[in-house]
Write a protein that holds these residues in place. Sequence first.
Motif, mmCIF file in Angstrom:
data_model
loop_
_atom_site.group_PDB
_atom_site.id
_atom_site.type_symbol
_atom_site.label_atom_id
_atom_site.label_comp_id
_atom_site.label_asym_id
_atom_site.label_seq_id
_atom_site.Cartn_x
_atom_site.Cartn_y
_atom_site.Cartn_z
ATOM 1 N N ALA A 37 0.883 -1.170 0.000
ATOM 2 C CA ALA A 37 0.000 0.000 0.000
ATOM 3 C C ALA A 37 0.921 1.220 0.000
ATOM 4 N N HIS A 38 0.344 2.392 -0.204
ATOM 5 C CA HIS A 38 1.175 3.604 -0.147
ATOM 6 C C HIS A 38 0.808 4.432 1.073
ATOM 7 N N TYR A 39 1.817 5.106 1.637
ATOM 8 C CA TYR A 39 1.577 5.883 2.856
ATOM 9 C C TYR A 39 1.600 7.387 2.638
ATOM 10 N N ASP A 40 1.922 7.837 1.443
ATOM 11 C CA ASP A 40 1.941 9.283 1.195
ATOM 12 C C ASP A 40 0.551 9.770 0.802
ATOM 13 N N HIS A 41 0.354 11.081 0.916
ATOM 14 C CA HIS A 41 -0.881 11.680 0.416
ATOM 15 C C HIS A 41 -0.514 12.979 -0.286
ATOM 16 N N ILE A 42 -1.501 13.800 -0.618
ATOM 17 C CA ILE A 42 -1.244 14.946 -1.497
ATOM 18 C C ILE A 42 -0.911 16.236 -0.763
ATOM 19 N N GLY A 43 -0.834 16.201 0.552
ATOM 20 C CA GLY A 43 -0.415 17.402 1.287
ATOM 21 C C GLY A 43 -1.560 18.367 1.521
ATOM 22 N N ASP A 60 -4.842 6.529 1.755
ATOM 23 C CA ASP A 60 -3.583 5.851 2.048
ATOM 24 C C ASP A 60 -3.593 5.140 3.387
ATOM 25 N N ALA A 61 -4.214 5.716 4.389
ATOM 26 C CA ALA A 61 -4.143 5.107 5.724
ATOM 27 C C ALA A 61 -4.878 3.775 5.801
ATOM 28 N N SER A 62 -5.992 3.618 5.089
ATOM 29 C CA SER A 62 -6.708 2.338 5.156
ATOM 30 C C SER A 62 -5.863 1.213 4.551
ATOM 31 N N GLY A 63 -5.151 1.501 3.482
ATOM 32 C CA GLY A 63 -4.299 0.481 2.862
ATOM 33 C C GLY A 63 -3.108 0.109 3.712
ATOM 34 N N THR A 64 -2.405 1.118 4.243
ATOM 35 C CA THR A 64 -1.228 0.810 5.065
ATOM 36 C C THR A 64 -1.636 0.118 6.361
ATOM 37 N N THR A 65 -2.784 0.485 6.906
ATOM 38 C CA THR A 65 -3.279 -0.205 8.102
ATOM 39 C C THR A 65 -3.533 -1.668 7.793
ATOM 40 N N ALA A 66 -4.131 -1.936 6.635
ATOM 41 C CA ALA A 66 -4.391 -3.331 6.241
ATOM 42 C C ALA A 66 -3.087 -4.115 6.090
ATOM 43 N N VAL A 67 -2.078 -3.504 5.495
ATOM 44 C CA VAL A 67 -0.789 -4.183 5.325
ATOM 45 C C VAL A 67 -0.206 -4.548 6.695
ATOM 46 N N LEU A 68 -0.236 -3.614 7.623
ATOM 47 C CA LEU A 68 0.300 -3.879 8.963
ATOM 48 C C LEU A 68 -0.504 -4.952 9.693
#
Length: 199
Positions: A37-43, A60-68
Amino acid sequence: TATWKAPAPEKVEIPLKNVVGMIPGTTKRDEYVIVSAHYDHIGTGSPAEGDSINNGADDDASGTTAVLLLAEALAREKPPARNILFVCFSGEEKGLRGSAAFAEHPPVPREQIVANINIEMIGRPEEGKQGMAWITGADLSDFAAIAGDALQLQGVALTEFRMAGQLFAQSDNYSFARYGIVAHSLSAGSLHKDYHRPS
């Protein structure tokens, strides 16, 4: 009329970091599956009610949370046959930079990477499609059929999304697909009214 001047563009090096963890395989140790997943966003952007930060809780947060959470859950299970790399990429919103760099110079032999499952926007499904997910580029490999059976066991049904084909090349899975690796994004996202906005 108006006259104005701006300084010439200047190349600036900005260090971006991918975050990688691995669960070693047992019987197929020369094969790797990447869950990402990606953890960056558009600022920041145009303010909404005084807030200009695009937080990216879904994008981004839902994907990185799922990966963890997947890494944590699978670490407690019987070790898998194949090595599983858990990767959170930087720079997706800036042109897939983190995944492109990873795919170009992977920490394992590229020819041993057999699949990439990229998780993207699973936190906010379309109205009426709760408990459902869709796969980008589902017609490009047999991944959807394989994943569909596994998801069904967990009570998640595969559905179609009108932009799934277009979005195949707009997320980190594409960096691997360019090298002939089976790579798709799994999503429940809807590009809702708060997508890429402070709201």
